[in-house]
Design an enzyme around this catalytic site. Structure first.
Site, PDB file in Angstrom:
ATOM      1  N   HIS A   1     -37.632  -3.891  36.452  1.00 35.94           N
ATOM      2  CA  HIS A   1     -36.164  -3.862  36.407  1.00 35.94           C
ATOM      3  C   HIS A   1     -35.639  -2.728  35.541  1.00 35.94           C
ATOM      4  O   HIS A   1     -34.826  -1.923  36.003  1.00 35.94           O
ATOM      5  CB  HIS A   1     -35.611  -5.192  35.879  1.00 35.94           C
ATOM      6  CG  HIS A   1     -34.144  -5.140  35.587  1.00 35.94           C
ATOM      7  ND1 HIS A   1     -33.186  -5.256  36.566  1.00 35.94           N
ATOM      8  CD2 HIS A   1     -33.465  -4.955  34.419  1.00 35.94           C
ATOM      9  CE1 HIS A   1     -31.983  -5.139  36.020  1.00 35.94           C
ATOM     10  NE2 HIS A   1     -32.121  -4.967  34.715  1.00 35.94           N
TER      11      HIS A   1
ATOM     12  N   ILE B   1     -34.747 -11.914  41.055  1.00 36.97           N
ATOM     13  CA  ILE B   1     -35.284 -11.493  39.758  1.00 36.97           C
ATOM     14  C   ILE B   1     -34.129 -11.035  38.868  1.00 36.97           C
ATOM     15  O   ILE B   1     -33.252 -10.293  39.307  1.00 36.97           O
ATOM     16  CB  ILE B   1     -36.299 -10.343  39.909  1.00 36.97           C
ATOM     17  CG1 ILE B   1     -37.557 -10.824  40.632  1.00 36.97           C
ATOM     18  CG2 ILE B   1     -36.672  -9.757  38.549  1.00 36.97           C
ATOM     19  CD1 ILE B   1     -38.389 -11.829  39.850  1.00 36.97           C
TER      20      ILE B   1
ATOM     21  N   GLY C   1     -21.599  -0.950  36.311  1.00 35.84           N
ATOM     22  CA  GLY C   1     -22.589  -1.221  35.279  1.00 35.84           C
ATOM     23  C   GLY C   1     -22.352  -2.600  34.700  1.00 35.84           C
ATOM     24  O   GLY C   1     -23.231  -3.458  34.755  1.00 35.84           O
TER      25      GLY C   1
ATOM     26  N   ASP D   1     -28.173 -10.090  41.965  1.00 35.46           N
ATOM     27  CA  ASP D   1     -28.064 -11.466  41.488  1.00 35.46           C
ATOM     28  C   ASP D   1     -27.134 -11.558  40.281  1.00 35.46           C
ATOM     29  O   ASP D   1     -26.358 -12.509  40.153  1.00 35.46           O
ATOM     30  CB  ASP D   1     -29.450 -11.999  41.106  1.00 35.46           C
ATOM     31  CG  ASP D   1     -30.335 -12.215  42.320  1.00 35.46           C
ATOM     32  OD1 ASP D   1     -29.978 -13.039  43.178  1.00 35.46           O
ATOM     33  OD2 ASP D   1     -31.376 -11.551  42.419  1.00 35.46           O
ATOM     34  N   GLY D   2     -27.217 -10.572  39.395  1.00 36.76           N
ATOM     35  CA  GLY D   2     -26.376 -10.598  38.207  1.00 36.76           C
ATOM     36  C   GLY D   2     -24.902 -10.521  38.541  1.00 36.76           C
ATOM     37  O   GLY D   2     -24.075 -11.187  37.908  1.00 36.76           O
TER      38      GLY D   2
ATOM     39  N   HIS E   1      -1.265 -20.291  22.860  1.00 33.42           N
ATOM     40  CA  HIS E   1      -0.535 -19.358  23.719  1.00 33.42           C
ATOM     41  C   HIS E   1       0.160 -18.247  22.938  1.00 33.42           C
ATOM     42  O   HIS E   1       0.742 -17.349  23.551  1.00 33.42           O
ATOM     43  CB  HIS E   1       0.504 -20.119  24.548  1.00 33.42           C
ATOM     44  CG  HIS E   1      -0.087 -20.887  25.692  1.00 33.42           C
ATOM     45  ND1 HIS E   1      -1.118 -21.793  25.525  1.00 33.42           N
ATOM     46  CD2 HIS E   1       0.184 -20.876  27.026  1.00 33.42           C
ATOM     47  CE1 HIS E   1      -1.429 -22.311  26.701  1.00 33.42           C
ATOM     48  NE2 HIS E   1      -0.675 -21.771  27.623  1.00 33.42           N
TER      49      HIS E   1
ATOM     50  N   GLU F   1      -7.097 -13.994  36.096  1.00 28.05           N
ATOM     51  CA  GLU F   1      -6.726 -12.791  35.347  1.00 28.05           C
ATOM     52  C   GLU F   1      -7.786 -11.701  35.427  1.00 28.05           C
ATOM     53  O   GLU F   1      -7.476 -10.528  35.638  1.00 28.05           O
ATOM     54  CB  GLU F   1      -6.466 -13.130  33.871  1.00 28.05           C
ATOM     55  CG  GLU F   1      -5.148 -13.810  33.594  1.00 28.05           C
ATOM     56  CD  GLU F   1      -5.238 -15.325  33.680  1.00 28.05           C
ATOM     57  OE1 GLU F   1      -4.246 -15.999  33.351  1.00 28.05           O
ATOM     58  OE2 GLU F   1      -6.309 -15.825  34.081  1.00 28.05           O
TER      59      GLU F   1
ATOM     60  N   HIS G   1       5.494 -13.087  26.744  1.00 23.46           N
ATOM     61  CA  HIS G   1       5.285 -14.093  25.707  1.00 23.46           C
ATOM     62  C   HIS G   1       4.412 -13.491  24.595  1.00 23.46           C
ATOM     63  O   HIS G   1       3.322 -13.946  24.303  1.00 23.46           O
ATOM     64  CB  HIS G   1       4.648 -15.363  26.284  1.00 23.46           C
ATOM     65  CG  HIS G   1       5.488 -16.050  27.322  1.00 23.46           C
ATOM     66  ND1 HIS G   1       5.903 -15.425  28.481  1.00 23.46           N
ATOM     67  CD2 HIS G   1       5.993 -17.307  27.376  1.00 23.46           C
ATOM     68  CE1 HIS G   1       6.630 -16.268  29.204  1.00 23.46           C
ATOM     69  NE2 HIS G   1       6.705 -17.424  28.548  1.00 23.46           N
TER      70      HIS G   1
ATOM     71  N   ARG H   1      11.096  -9.468  28.824  1.00 21.08           N
ATOM     72  CA  ARG H   1      10.475  -9.802  30.116  1.00 21.08           C
ATOM     73  C   ARG H   1      11.529  -9.805  31.221  1.00 21.08           C
ATOM     74  O   ARG H   1      11.271  -9.378  32.349  1.00 21.08           O
ATOM     75  CB  ARG H   1       9.745 -11.146  30.054  1.00 21.08           C
ATOM     76  CG  ARG H   1      10.644 -12.337  29.762  1.00 21.08           C
ATOM     77  CD  ARG H   1       9.936 -13.664  29.930  1.00 21.08           C
ATOM     78  NE  ARG H   1      10.842 -14.764  29.574  1.00 21.08           N
ATOM     79  CZ  ARG H   1      10.724 -16.007  30.039  1.00 21.08           C
ATOM     80  NH1 ARG H   1       9.741 -16.312  30.872  1.00 21.08           N
ATOM     81  NH2 ARG H   1      11.558 -16.941  29.654  1.00 21.08           N
TER      82      ARG H   1
ATOM     83  N   HIS I   1     -26.806  -0.678  37.403  1.00 22.07           N
ATOM     84  CA  HIS I   1     -28.024  -0.280  36.687  1.00 22.07           C
ATOM     85  C   HIS I   1     -28.984   0.452  37.626  1.00 22.07           C
ATOM     86  O   HIS I   1     -29.782   1.275  37.177  1.00 22.07           O
ATOM     87  CB  HIS I   1     -28.710  -1.511  36.080  1.00 22.07           C
ATOM     88  CG  HIS I   1     -29.013  -2.582  37.083  1.00 22.07           C
ATOM     89  ND1 HIS I   1     -28.104  -3.565  37.421  1.00 22.07           N
ATOM     90  CD2 HIS I   1     -30.117  -2.822  37.824  1.00 22.07           C
ATOM     91  CE1 HIS I   1     -28.639  -4.357  38.323  1.00 22.07           C
ATOM     92  NE2 HIS I   1     -29.865  -3.931  38.592  1.00 22.07           N
TER      93      HIS I   1
ATOM     94  N   PHE J   1      -3.474 -13.988  27.237  1.00 27.54           N
ATOM     95  CA  PHE J   1      -4.517 -14.085  28.255  1.00 27.54           C
ATOM     96  C   PHE J   1      -5.053 -12.727  28.698  1.00 27.54           C
ATOM     97  O   PHE J   1      -5.876 -12.654  29.619  1.00 27.54           O
ATOM     98  CB  PHE J   1      -4.023 -14.889  29.456  1.00 27.54           C
ATOM     99  CG  PHE J   1      -3.697 -16.317  29.122  1.00 27.54           C
ATOM    100  CD1 PHE J   1      -4.432 -17.006  28.159  1.00 27.54           C
ATOM    101  CD2 PHE J   1      -2.650 -16.980  29.733  1.00 27.54           C
ATOM    102  CE1 PHE J   1      -4.125 -18.316  27.834  1.00 27.54           C
ATOM    103  CE2 PHE J   1      -2.334 -18.292  29.414  1.00 27.54           C
ATOM    104  CZ  PHE J   1      -3.075 -18.967  28.458  1.00 27.54           C
TER     105      PHE J   1
END
Length: 668
Positions: A266, A194, A124, A162-163, A477, A415, A465, A361, A75, A441
């Protein structure tokens, strides 16, 4: 690498930092949109970094041994754009800064890879940048192991906020970086305490220094507005063999008399009145977007440091043997060696002759047995599912601390971090990363996959899978909506092969696609080989007629993907027994099929005939192929736990269901 030196022009660091501050302030004000507070707070740190340490060359932005800089706190993009202009990157002139956030400008709201040369990645979404930085640092280590520290010796610098550290992905990647001992990674944390909602104490009380220490990082804390303290900390970081965190205590919106230290700086312009007060407070009497000649000259001298380093590196490369130079530059360019597909073509022939019944697979692993020895750029891995995803081959060795020459990465149960770090590997140049997990996943890594697509990166996701066919593990799953949701994402190839021959073709497609990520959706259960050998990659057209009625005339087209192609073929026989002529179309990739000429698509799907699709996933989206009169045999609820064959019967995904749907719509 060159030793740290100060800029040659007699301008103090604070004046140079103020150039960053006011370019950011003025650009955000003109756009009436943006984030001035972070560039104002981190300007001193960035000035020290780029005048004394970071080695980049604005005249040759992509030379291979440059340092990589990642603005994870994307940002604050005007920090990156200001640096780009001040250092002398030709594509970021003052007009680009004046058009910040405007349609068609290179200076987008957040830094975008491919828009400005100085942006090594698109940032971002918080946490993605620091994860990319870990991947870039891993790329440096692995390149050096292959070609030597004499030609690969650069740092990865990351400014994070911080984010970035609150996002869960950050823990995945700092843990990995510490474990791998990526000593040429330095994260400069904008410790301004902040966030958008105000003081970070509203949401977190973590001791970040102890957190990084626990992950085996070298940790320091400094006053981010004390240039010499920052320089001393960076010097110590470079001397330590561990990855380094430097907590730079800063004031967001530094210099603003009324708003410094407040979340109000900010994400909003300061306003004309406050900008005037800030100019007075910091002794910057210059007009908007004006940088005094002596300050700009000092910055350009800092940029020239990298030009000298680049020329020295080129001279060193020129002294290397010709074959090493050629191998290095081919590697960096991602150039696939001539003839790499021959063994894969032989594999297709063998499968056509022997007609094995094998899970895709497993077929994928068999393909990799041929691909890995032929492609030095390949780097495999899995999110702790290696022997379920079957992503490793006997030729591969693990990338470990002290052994970066390997080509297989144990990412751990991470992941999201895996995908974002693979992006960093791809962005570094040279490497073609693939990583495995269960298809269900891919939900965990979806934000990073989206970034792969936005940045046009050749990153390959192996999702095994791929349906209710995985059986007893049950609905948690069994992916249902995942194929549809992945297909909804722009610039992603979703490849679902039906047998080992199509699996080989899908790997070829993924490896040849250098401007988009691919997802290979692969079965757990064994599938028959249904294809005959063709030298042509039929899957590359997205869909093709697998089986046609003898006379070439059809009453219905049956469309299927993956494990359901065999159901369509069985239904074809059942329908023939009652006088209905069906063609079977295998459609391993919607995206590629949609790119084909209209006449080809009509020829494959059949003009004016009934169409029925079958796929063990959500029916959503198939309407565009079958139309309002057609039918889709698929999932309309979550799965269940039980043997795969019983699940297909229970959910009505059978050859009989396909045949019944056809007969019902034909009125027979």
């Amino acid at each position: 690498m060159t030793e740290p030196v100060t800029a040659t022009a007699p301008v103090d660091t604070r004046k140079m930092a103020n150039a960053i501050r006011f370019l950011a302030i003025d650009a955000v004000q003109k756009a009436n949109s943006g984030h001035p507070g972070m560039p104002m707070g981190m300007a001193d740190v960035a000035t020290v970094l780029f005048t004394r340490f970071a080695t980049v060359d604005p005249t040759s932005p992509r030379w291979p041994d440059r340092d990589r800089f990642v603005l994870s706190a994307g940002h604050g993009s005007m920090l990156l754009y200001s640096l780009s202009y001040l250092l002398g990157y030709a594509d970021t002139d003052i007009e680009q800064l004046q058009n910040f956030r405007q349609l068609g400008a290179k200076t987008a709201g957040h830094p975008e890879y491919g828009h400005v040369d100085f942006a090594e990645t698109t940032t971002g979404p918080l946490g993605q940048g620091i994860a990319n930085a870990v991947g870039l640092a891993l790329g440096e280590r692995m390149m050096a192991a292959r070609f030597g520290n004499d030609v690969v010796d650069h740092y990865t610098w990351c400014i994070a906020g911080d984010g970035c550290l609150m996002e869960g992905i950050s823990q995945e990647v700092i843990s990995f970086a510490g474990h791998q001992k990526l000593g040429k990674l330095v994260v400069l944390w904008d410790d301004n305490r902040i966030c958008i909602d105000g003081d970070t104490s509203k949401a977190t009380s973590d001791d970040q220094l102890k957190r990084f220490e626990a992950s085996q990082w070298h940790v320091q804390a400094v006053d981010g507005h004390d240039a010499e303290a920052v320089a001393a900390a960076i010097t110590k970081a470079k001397a330590d063999p561990r990855p380094s965190l430097i907590a730079c205590r800063t004031v967001i919106g530094y210099g603003s008399p009324s708003l410094a230290g407040s979340e109000k700086t900010h994400g909003a312009p300061l306003g004309e009145a406050e900008i005037a007060k800030t100019r007075e407070a910091l002794g910057w009497p210059h007009a908007p977007f004006e940088v005094p000649d002596e300050v700009l000259s000092a910055w350009r001298a800092a940029g020239a440091r990298g030009t000298e380093a680049r020329r020295a590196w080129e001279a060193k490369m020129q002294a290397e043997p010709a074959d090493k130079r050629e191998a290095f530059f081919d590697f960096v360019a991602g150039k696939l060696p001539l003839g790499w597909e021959r063994a894969l073509d032989d594999f297709k022939k063998k499968c056509a002759e022997e007609q094995p019944k094998v899970a895709t697979r497993k077929a994928s692993q068999q393909c990799l047995e041929h691909i890995v020895p032929a492609l030095p750029q390949i780097v495999g891995g899995s999110a702790d599912l290696t022997h379920s995803n079957l992503t490793i081959t006997k030729q591969m060795s693990a990338v470990e601390p002290g052994h970066a020459a390997g080509n297989y990465i144990h990412w751990g149960v991470r992941e999201h971090g895996m995908a974002a770090m693979m992006n960093g590997l791809a962005l570094h140049g040279g490497f073609i990363p693939y990583g495995g997990t269960f298809l269900v996943f891919t939900d965990y890594l979806r934000p990073a996959l989206r970034m792969s697509a936005i940045m046009n990166q050749r990153v390959i996701y192996v999702g095994t899978h791929d349906s209710i066919g995985l059986g007893e593990d049950g609905p948690t799953h069994q992916p249902v909506e995942h194929l549809a949701s992945l297909r909804a994402m722009p610039n992603v190839l979703v490849l679902r092969p039906c047998d080992p021959i199509e699996t080989a073709e899908c790997w070829q497609i993924a490896l040849h696609t250098d401007d988009a990520p691919s997802v290979l959706a692969l079965s757990r259960q064994n599938l028959p080989t249904v294809r005959q050998y063709t030298a042509e990659n039929l899957s590359a057209r997205g869909a093709y007629v697998l089986s046609e009625p003898e006379d070439g005339k059809r009453d219905v087209t049956l469309i299927a993907t993956g494990s359901e192609v065999q159901l369509a073929l069985t239904a074809q026989v059942m329908l023939a027994n009652v006088g209905v002529k069906a063609a079977v179309v295998s459609m391993p990739c919607w995206e590629l099929f949609d790119e084909q000429p209209t006449d080809y698509r009509i020829a494959v799907l059949g003009k004016g005939v009934l169409r029925v699709a079958v796929e063990a996933g959500a029916a959503f989206g198939w309407e565009k192929y079958v139309g309002l009169e057609g039918a889709v045999i698929g999932m309309r609820q979550f799965g269940a736990s039980g043997p795969a064959e019983e699940l297909y019967e229970f959910f009505g995904i059978t050859a009989q269901a396909v045949a019944d749907a056809v007969l019902a719509r034909l009125g027979r």
